[in-house]
Design a protein around this motif. Structure first.
Motif, PDB file in Angstrom:
ATOM      1  N   VAL A  65      98.934  -1.280  78.073  1.00  0.00           N
ATOM      2  CA  VAL A  65      97.774  -1.397  77.179  1.00  0.00           C
ATOM      3  C   VAL A  65      96.951  -0.118  77.212  1.00  0.00           C
ATOM      4  CG1 VAL A  65      95.620  -2.645  76.788  1.00  0.00           C
ATOM      5  CG2 VAL A  65      97.708  -3.900  77.338  1.00  0.00           C
ATOM      6  N   MET A  66      96.759   0.454  78.387  1.00  0.00           N
ATOM      7  CA  MET A  66      95.956   1.676  78.491  1.00  0.00           C
ATOM      8  C   MET A  66      96.623   2.847  77.780  1.00  0.00           C
ATOM      9  SD  MET A  66      94.216   1.754  82.245  1.00  0.00           S
ATOM     10  CE  MET A  66      95.800   1.862  83.051  1.00  0.00           C
ATOM     11  N   VAL A  67      97.930   3.016  77.986  1.00  0.00           N
ATOM     12  CA  VAL A  67      98.632   4.121  77.333  1.00  0.00           C
ATOM     13  C   VAL A  67      98.649   3.921  75.818  1.00  0.00           C
ATOM     14  CG1 VAL A  67     100.830   5.323  77.151  1.00  0.00           C
ATOM     15  CG2 VAL A  67     100.016   4.568  79.377  1.00  0.00           C
ATOM     16  N   THR A  68      98.807   2.677  75.377  1.00  0.00           N
ATOM     17  CA  THR A  68      98.779   2.394  73.944  1.00  0.00           C
ATOM     18  C   THR A  68      97.425   2.759  73.342  1.00  0.00           C
ATOM     19  OG1 THR A  68     100.344   0.570  74.246  1.00  0.00           O
ATOM     20  CG2 THR A  68      99.080   0.607  72.207  1.00  0.00           C
ATOM     21  N   MET A  91      91.523  -3.804  84.690  1.00  0.00           N
ATOM     22  CA  MET A  91      92.604  -3.492  85.627  1.00  0.00           C
ATOM     23  C   MET A  91      92.065  -3.316  87.025  1.00  0.00           C
ATOM     24  SD  MET A  91      95.445  -0.456  85.539  1.00  0.00           S
ATOM     25  CE  MET A  91      94.282   0.743  86.141  1.00  0.00           C
ATOM     26  N   GLY A  92      90.876  -2.699  87.163  1.00  0.00           N
ATOM     27  CA  GLY A  92      90.281  -2.539  88.481  1.00  0.00           C
ATOM     28  C   GLY A  92      89.859  -3.860  89.081  1.00  0.00           C
ATOM     29  N   GLU A  93      89.433  -4.829  88.235  1.00  0.00           N
ATOM     30  CA  GLU A  93      89.020  -6.119  88.762  1.00  0.00           C
ATOM     31  C   GLU A  93      90.198  -6.974  89.198  1.00  0.00           C
ATOM     32  OE1 GLU A  93      86.808  -7.805  85.613  1.00  0.00           O
ATOM     33  OE2 GLU A  93      84.966  -6.665  86.042  1.00  0.00           O
ATOM     34  N   THR A  94      91.353  -6.772  88.579  1.00  0.00           N
ATOM     35  CA  THR A  94      92.515  -7.595  88.916  1.00  0.00           C
ATOM     36  C   THR A  94      93.215  -7.103  90.187  1.00  0.00           C
ATOM     37  OG1 THR A  94      93.873  -6.242  87.427  1.00  0.00           O
ATOM     38  CG2 THR A  94      92.939  -8.286  86.545  1.00  0.00           C
ATOM     39  N   ARG A  95      92.889  -5.913  90.646  1.00  0.00           N
ATOM     40  CA  ARG A  95      93.538  -5.385  91.841  1.00  0.00           C
ATOM     41  C   ARG A  95      92.873  -5.910  93.095  1.00  0.00           C
ATOM     42  NH1 ARG A  95      95.084   0.980  90.644  1.00  0.00           N
ATOM     43  NH2 ARG A  95      96.666   0.532  89.090  1.00  0.00           N
TER      44      ARG A  95
END
Length: 327
Positions: A249-252, A323-327
């Motif tokens: 998603v980020m690269v897209t 993404m940071g919250e899911t890690r």
């Protein structure tokens, strides 16, 4: 024999040692310093971006509310303020909305092709031997490092009407005659060549990033799914892609933002004189400002482009936070 303290004398407990006291006093400011450390580290970058990008952006916004002409430019006088005149003009311009739609379609096609091919290349790199993977990575990095001017020159030669390799190869097919075929006479064919240039330059970053994300997929989960009878498609859908999805998603999002602001590829492929059928927002803003000398109109188009790009940037930042919250 135990003796009691004499009356009137109080037992004094030993106090903390000087080292302990110093240690406690020294830790009083650590939480505050720890909280301020990220802001202190990012402050130089913020100041540099503010100086390099902030001031020109403010001037761009102010110019879009004025009516700058060559007279004010050469005389150095203050241009008259016109309020929202420039924005009302471009909002009522049908050609402007055609350019917006063309830009959105161009960015969508480039991003979709890039991400589909990048995911395929990344999956292929996970299946080949280490030395083949290293060779593929080296080739991708070399392509990524190629300047846009060089890539545009190569593709202009490939699509050349007189000596182009594309016309020669297609002419070898039975029933096809591409002798002296001009790819840029038809905007759809011309944009196909430009999409190829953009695709060529953006594929390496996406492929390498997704290949790195694939290394985080637990191999034991995929193996267990295969033992349970899952096919390759099911393993990819339920195990591989959920792990790669944040990076995908980020690269897209990044590719969509970059493709929305494409300028160099079109300008170079059309030798600095793009036809109106090849206008994207970046090209349209530049032409209005420096070819037609409608500086304020070009500034207004550029501000609209920046606002649209900021919407994509906000989405990108939200993906980073998630993404940071899911890690």
């Amino acid at each position: 024999m135990v003796t009691a303290d004499p009356p009137g004398r109080r037992a004094v407990s030993p106090g903390p040692s000087p080292a302990v006291s110093t240690r406690r006093a020294g830790t009083g400011g650590r939480p505050l310093l720890r909280r301020a450390a990220p802001y202190l580290l990012i402050a130089p970058t913020v100041l540099a971006l503010t100086a390099v990008l902030g001031y020109p952006l403010v001037e761009l916004v102010l110019l879009s509310f004025q009516d700058m002409s060559r007279r004010e430019l050469f005389a150095g006088t203050e241009p008259p303020w016109t309020g929202l005149k420039q924005y009302r003009a471009i909002a009522q311009d049908r050609f402007f909305w055609q350019v917006v739609g063309r830009t959105a379609l161009f960015a969508t096609v480039c991003t979709a092709l890039t991400m589909a091919a990048a995911l395929a290349v990344a999956l292929l790199m996970r299946r080949v031997s280490p030395w083949v993977r290293a060779t593929m990575a080296a080739v991708l990095v070399a392509v990524w490092a190629m300047p846009v001017m060089v890539a545009a020159s190569v593709f202009r030669w490939l699509a050349d009407a007189d000596y182009g390799v594309a016309n020669w190869l297609l002419g070898l097919l039975p029933g096809l005659d591409f002798t002296k075929h001009n790819w840029f006479e038809d905007p759809w064919q011309g944009f196909a060549v430009i999409v190829a240039v953009v695709f060529w330059g953006s594929l390496p970053f996406a492929a390498i990033t997704l290949q790195a994300a694939l290394t985080q997929v637990p191999p034991e989960l995929a193996e267990a799914a295969r033992v349970d009878g899952a096919g390759r498609g099911q393993v990819f859908r339920h195990i591989t892609f959920p792990v790669v999805k944040p990076a995908f998603v980020m690269v897209t999002t990044l590719n969509a933002i970059w493709n929305f602001g494409v300028f160099n590829q079109i300008w170079l492929m059309r030798s600095g004189q793009p036809e109106k059928e090849y206008y994207l927002l970046g090209v349209y803003s530049f032409i209005e400002s420096f070819a037609v000398n409608r500086y304020s109109a070009g500034a207004a188009i550029a501000v609209v482009t920046v606002v649209l790009l900021l919407a994509g940037a906000v989405f990108y930042v939200r993906q980073l936070v998630r993404m940071g919250e899911t890690r």
